[in-house]
Design an enzyme around this catalytic site. Structure first.
Site, mmCIF file in Angstrom:
data_model
loop_
_atom_site.group_PDB
_atom_site.id
_atom_site.type_symbol
_atom_site.label_atom_id
_atom_site.label_comp_id
_atom_site.label_asym_id
_atom_site.label_seq_id
_atom_site.Cartn_x
_atom_site.Cartn_y
_atom_site.Cartn_z
ATOM 1 N N CYS A 27 0.856 -1.170 0.000
ATOM 2 C CA CYS A 27 0.000 0.000 0.000
ATOM 3 C C CYS A 27 0.900 1.231 0.000
ATOM 4 C CB CYS A 27 -0.953 -0.010 1.195
ATOM 5 S SG CYS A 27 -0.124 -0.105 2.795
ATOM 6 N N MET A 28 0.435 2.343 0.538
ATOM 7 C CA MET A 28 1.233 3.569 0.465
ATOM 8 C C MET A 28 2.450 3.535 1.376
ATOM 9 S SD MET A 28 -1.367 6.769 0.002
ATOM 10 C CE MET A 28 -2.385 6.378 1.419
#
Length: 650
Positions: A27-28
């Site tokens: 993810c980020m």
């Protein structure tokens, strides 16, 4: 070799090699790995890899690397996986991973939490698209408002607004298809079929002249009714139907018959049952949230602001994405996201207070300088794992700060975001209806709340100066120095001598030989281990019982001279939940050498736990001292001169 390639290589090795990787994504901020066997992961080594902020050991093993870095490391991680010639096929890994997962019994591995993680994993790969398209939508909205206000020429600028909206709509208009594909991957269905099921909810080809009627209300169905909630339900059913059909359909016709029957049955169910049902759920869910925030106001905002940071810490915050999406589809904005974003403001304020109060702690300040900028922009994991969570109290005061910011947003009401993106300052362009000033006021309140609460109540004494986070014992002194000062000899002499007695009958082994990386790497401190042969643990020192774990498998002691030690009976005995242990003392009780502390069921623990080997760790030694083991092999309970305290060689 790039530094990101080296990081990926070190992580793969610490994760147990390519044969231990069933799947991975990111993810980020996190590299999320699905391991074949959690027991093969060397967590101590992972934490030592340069750039790793922290880890979350869950159904998926999450390595926090921070924004930007994680994308590059994930890319290189895929390369080093391919470079490993010993890597088995993905089919083998998936099969082996499924078998291992069925045997793995983790304390927090409940079906409900597993479902939440699966839902989160469906949306994690879409987050970059949400962020990019959302910001583009924000730019288009600013331009459109400027055209309406007459500040920009419509003939010149309208085409640019149209182009930006086309880019934005590429994700939001067809989101159900992307969700269907990802959901199929998570639920074990065919991804292409999952995409088709998602596309069905768009009702392509249906017109006002030839509508499809809702069989429950006799009203026409609308495109997208039920949204992503309906898609998740439909694809989940698709996964069961596909697996059921493949039990009976011959391989020769499977490619033709299975998808046809599956799409027909699930497609009809989706149109006539799931879309109306999910639409009802969606409207009531959104209505319930709106009602709660409207009636709850300040109180609801405070509770949500306080509660969100723990969800981020556990990696479960992604499960709220479907709710945000439904709110955007229904009302054009999500009023939940700006409130939850205040948790990030709280931790930014808490971190600033730590920077001010702990400015003499150079190592902490260095971490803060690296993590604070991205925290201000709404990426909170580096601050959580690198700063506030390890210190304990600042995490609580940061949550309170987030609650204060949430209360302010709740007081204003109707502050929403037109798309999903990072919180913090990065969310400002996405705030709907030009209410960005109210959002900024909420942020400032969160900053101030986190700062004040932490400054007054959340600063641990051990964090104020460099190195004070270890309650150090005086460095080893010579016998002449001890005699001259009149101090007690037991803990200050270069040998512990009679100040420490063996607490069990059993076989003494060096700490490095303990089959658990947490202990053998001396991450918790220096010491030694013993494999007990009798069933009564006695106190090895004169002092006090400072802690007893709820599961009774570990006891913390402190000597009269301030030396702290942990006796951890067996390995992975926390999973026994206290069974096999009978505690004979209480926290705060004074003890002497030989005082019985614990009765243990040797046979039960040997059969039920990983090992009987019992590490004895000295947790607050000076960084200049270390434990030297004088005896190994079998020794009887109560003997002395087992270890000595010596200065480390420079």
């Amino acid at each position: 070799m790039s530094k990101h390639h080296q990081t990926a290589k070190e992580l793969l090795q610490a994760l147990g090699g390519s044969s231990n990787i069933a799947n991975y994504t990111h993810c980020m901020t996190r590299l999320r790995v699905t391991p074949v066997d959690h027991n093969r992961i060397d967590e101590a080594s992972i934490k030592q890899v340069k750039g790793v902020v922290g880890v979350v050991n869950d159904d998926t093993y999450q390595i926090i690397l921070g924004p930007g870095v994680v994308t590059k490391v994930a890319e290189q991680f895929g390369i080093v996986l391919q470079e490993d010639s010993a890597a088995p096929s993905s089919e083998d890994l998936t099969s082996k991973g499924t078998d291992m997962k069925s045997e793995l019994k983790k304390k927090n591995n409940t079906p409900f939490k597993n479902f939440l993680r699966k839902v989160g994993s469906i949306f994690i790969p879409l987050i970059p698209a949400f962020v990019g398209a959302g910001l583009i939508a924000g730019i288009a909205s600013i331009l459109a408002n400027s055209i309406t206000a007459g500040d920009l020429d419509k003939d010149t600028w309208q085409q640019y607004v149209t182009i930006l909206n086309v880019i934005k709509n590429a994700i939001f208009s067809y989101l159900v298809i992307y969700v269907g594909i990802n959901a199929a991957k998570e639920f074990g269905a065919t991804p292409a079929l999952g995409g088709v099921i998602g596309g069905i909810t768009l009702l392509t080809g249906v017109t006002e002249e030839f509508p499809i009627m809702n069989i429950f209300t006799d009203q026409p169905l609308t495109a997208g009714q039920g949204g992503v909630i309906g898609v998740l339900i439909a694809v989940w059913l698709l996964s069961f139907l596909e697996k059921f059909l493949r039990r009976f359909i011959p391989d020769a016709i499977d490619i033709i018959v299975t998808p046809t029957i599956a799409l027909l049955i699930v497609g009809l169910l989706t149109i006539f049952f799931i879309m109306p049902f999910a639409g009802l759920i969606s409207s009531n869910l959104i209505g319930g949230i709106d009602w709660t925030l409207e009636r709850g106001g300040v109180f609801a905002g405070f509770v949500l602001g306080v509660a969100f940071l723990p969800l981020v810490m556990l990696g479960l915050h992604q499960v709220l994405i479907p709710i945000h999406i439904e709110m955007i589809n229904t009302a054009g904005m999500t009023i939940l996201l700006p409130i939850l974003a205040m948790s990030g403001a709280g931790q930014v304020g808490a971190t600033l207070a730590l920077w001010v109060r702990c400015r003499k702690n150079k190592s902490l300040v260095t971490i803060i300088k690296g993590a604070l900028p991205v925290g201000i922009l709404g990426i909170g994991e580096p601050l959580i794992y690198g700063v506030i969570l390890p210190l304990g109290r600042p995490f609580i005061t940061a949550c309170i700060g987030g609650g204060i910011g949430g209360a302010v947003i709740g007081m204003f009401g109707n502050v929403g975001s037109i798309a999903i993106g990072p919180s913090g300052l990065a969310l400002i362009p996405l705030i709907a209806h030009g209410l960005w000033l109210k959002y900024i006021i909420g942020l400032l309140a969160g900053y101030a709340g986190g700062f004040i609460c932490t400054y007054l109540f959340g600063i641990p004494k051990e964090a104020i100066t460099e190195g004070s986070n270890n309650k150090e014992v005086p460095e080893a002194k010579t016998k002449t120095e001890v005699a001259a000062t009149g101090e007690k000899k037991e803990m200050n002499d270069t040998t512990l001598g009679s100040a420490f007695n063996l607490p069990f009958d059993g076989y003494i082994v060096p700490l490095e030989e303990v089959p658990d990386a947490v202990f053998s790497s001396k991450m918790m401190g220096d010491g030694f281990a013993i494999e007990p042969t009798n069933n009564t643990l006695v106190s090895p020192i004169n002092g006090e019982v400072v802690s007893i774990f709820p599961t009774k498998h570990a006891i913390g002691l402190k000597t009269d001279q301030g030396l702290e030690l942990l006796i951890h009976v067996g390995l992975e005995t926390v999973n026994l939940n206290g069974k096999g242990f009978t505690c004979l003392i209480k926290e705060g009780e004074k003890v002497k050498q030989g005082t019985p502390l614990l009765k243990i069921d040797l046979n039960y623990i040997k059969q039920s736990a990983k090992s009987l080997v019992t590490p004895i760790i000295f947790t607050n030694l000076s960084e200049h001292n270390q434990i030297q083991l004088l005896k190994t092999g079998y020794n009887e309970q109560g003997i002395t001169n087992i270890i000595e305290l010596v200065s480390k060689k420079q």
